[in-house]
Structure formats: structure tokens, C-alpha cells
Write an enzyme that holds these catalytic residues in place. Structure first.
Site: not given
Length: 322
Positions: A199, A73, A100, A69
């Protein structure tokens, strides 16, 4: 057992072929990114990253999801430049933006960087550390699947909370609108479907999706799954549930089965149960080898997104070198 051995052998062959395809495809358009970038300047770089990722995984089985992740990001905000790791004196860096606030893994990156600085001072960029750590997160979760990742990303010098509007929102059920966030980065709808497979790992706080539990009107969530989430959350916004209830610590295809069964926590995942994405979602559900191959390709493609404010290799990933 024989069937499992054949499946493992097939996956190994698939991996080898995938590695060759990735090298051929990416070398042509990586925009100065190079495979084996640190072979001459810091030969131990990638092995150090893997060692620390493996240690982090041994200590916390949820950490690979967090490292994946972090890389995602980072890349979606001004390119893959390590800017998501920076801190700002006014508390308004990327990591302070609402999307975030739940990011984790910064301490793992710090440990990797400390070892690299002790071995090869001011040589390996924080941006490359994130890319390698994301790849190695898949490697530890799959028991050894490894794909080549080019290096040479410069560290960025700018990190502002106001720049995070390019991150795909979890509260988006329209697959076309969701795909626009990826298209702006040069990524396709297929890339979106494949990258969303991350995910299969990780968790979400109940407060993130509590609005989906307040009534029975959400037709994109099965009634039984909704009731199970209500039980798990129990009106506690800080409680967490697995994004993939079937195998929260397995890098597999059960996530796509959840999509097709309307058993996803986030609306952005529910969006993939759409006529435009149904074929690929079904194919990925039915083949782990296909999923891992496509995921590796999409990750390398995303990892090629370039930053707009390149600077020096940082000796501390939390601050800009002066």
C-alpha cells in the site's frame, strides 16, 4: 552522493543475499513450483512479462500497484491459479465480486499472454504471468531490484464471486481478526505486515473510507490527515486519493511511517499500529533494504498458495480452455 552510493551498494548486496536465501527456502516447500520453470519450454517467458510490465509502467505510473493487487486477490481466493482473470457468462466471476470491482491491469495481462502465445503456444500459465508481473512491478518501481519467482502454477477452471470471502476486508481495525485471514492461508502476522507494505503504492476511492471522515471520533486517524482527506474527497465518492500520500509512486517505507503517525486511509492499515505489530512496523519504516527483502520473501511465500481446480494452460486468460 557518497552516502547514496554506499546505500545503493548495500542494497545490491542485500538483494543478492536475499535471492540466495529465497532460492534455498522456497525450493524446499514450493510444492512442485520450480525456479526457471520455462527455461527449456519458453526461454523468453520472464523477459516478455518484464518488457510488458515496463511498458505499462511507462504509460501509467499507477499500473504496478494494480498488478500487485491482481496477484494478491488471485492468490487469496482458491490459491494462485489465475481465476481472478476469468469471465463468466452470468457475470458472477471473481472479478465481479464487490472487493474486485476496482481491480485493474487485465489488459496488461492480455498483452503479455498474446505475446507469449505467439512465442510459445499454450505453455505459460496465466497464474504464472500474474506472479511474474507482480515481481516485475517491484522491479520497475525500485529501479532494478529483482527476486527469483518459481513457476509451474496450473491455471484454474473455477471462478465465482461467492468465493471471495477469504479476501481480507479493508474495514477491519482488529489486528488479530485481520491476521486470521492470513493464517487461513498459512501466512503469519509478520507476513501480513510486510505484504500490507504494497500500500505504499496505489489509490483508494473516497467512497471506500468516507465513513471515517464523517466525524472526528476516529482516534486511529490524525485530525490533520482527516481534514486533508475531506478536502481531497470533497464529498465525491468516486474521487481517489493515494494510499501513501508521502510517495504514491515510490516503492519505499513511507507507508509504515504513515501507519505510526495514524495517517492511513484504510482501517486495515490503521490496524497495524498495534502493540503486536509495532516492532516490525518500526523496523520496516527504518530500513528500505529490510522491507524489500522481507517483501520479496513474503510474496514468494504467498505465490506458493495452490489452486484447488487445476486445468490446462489457458490460451486466453479470460476463459477456460475446453
Amino acid at each position: 552522493m557518497a552516502m547514496e552510493r554506499r546505500a545503493t551498494a548495500a542494497l545490491s548486496v542485500f538483494a543478492a543475499v536475499a535471492g540466495m536465501l529465497l532460492h534455498a527456502a522456497v525450493a524446499a516447500d514450493a510444492q512442485n513450483l520450480v525456479f526457471g520453470y520455462y527455461n527449456q519450454t519458453c526461454r523468453a517467458a520472464e523477459s516478455i512479462v518484464f518488457d510488458e510490465v515496463q511498458k505499462a509502467w511507462n504509460a501509467d505510473r499507477s499500473m504496478p500497484a494494480s498488478l500487485l493487487r491482481l496477484h494478491f486477490h488471485d492468490c487469496f481466493v482458491n490459491g494462485c491459479d489465475g481465476s481472478v482473470l476469468l469471465e463468466a457468462s452470468d457475470g458472477q466471476a471473481e472479478k465481479n465480486a464487490s472487493p474486485n470491482l476496482s481491480l485493474r491491469g487485465f489488459e496488461v495481462v492480455d498483452r503479455i499472454k498474446a505475446r507469449l502465445e505467439a512465442t510459445c503456444r499454450q505453455t505459460v500459465s496465466c497464474a504464472d504471468i500474474l506472479a511474474y508481473a507482480a515481481r516485475d512491478s517491484v522491479r520497475v518501481m525500485t529501479g532494478g531490484y529483482e527476486y527469483a519467482v518459481p513457476g509451474g502454477r496450473p491455471d484454474g477452471t473455477v471462478s465465482r464471486a461467492s468465493m471471495t470471502g477469504d479476501l481480507p476486508p479493508p474495514r477491519q481495525r482488529n489486528v488479530d481478526l485481520l491476521a486470521q485471514y492470513f493464517a487461513r492461508k498459512g501466512l503469519s502476522m509478520d507476513d501480513m505486515v510486510v505484504l500490507s507494505g504494497a500500500h505504499t503504492l496505489g489509490v483508494a476511492k473516497c467512497g471506500t473510507f468516507a465513513y471515517r471522515l464523517t466525524s472526528d471520533g476516529d482516534k486511529c486517524m490524525s485530525a490533520a490527515f482527516r481534514n486533508d482527506l475531506r478536502r481531497q474527497c470533497n464529498y465525491k465518492s468516486d474521487a481517489v486519493v493515494a494510499l501513501d500520500a508521502g510517495s504514491p509512486y515510490g516503492f519505499d517505507t513511507s507507508y509504515y511511517g504513515n501507519v505510526l503517525a495514524n495517517c492511513t486511509v484504510l482501517e486495515s492499515d490503521a490496524a497495524l499500529n498495534s502493540p503486536k505489530t509495532l516492532q516490525l512496523v518500526t523496523q520496516l519504516r527504518d530500513s528500505k533494504a529490510l522491507f524489500i527483502n522481507r517483501f520479496a520473501t513474503a510474496m514468494v511465500r504467498m505465490g506458493n498458495l495452490r489452486g484447488g481446480n487445476p486445468g490446462k494452460v489457458r490460451d486466453n486468460c479470460r476463459r477456460v480452455r475446453t
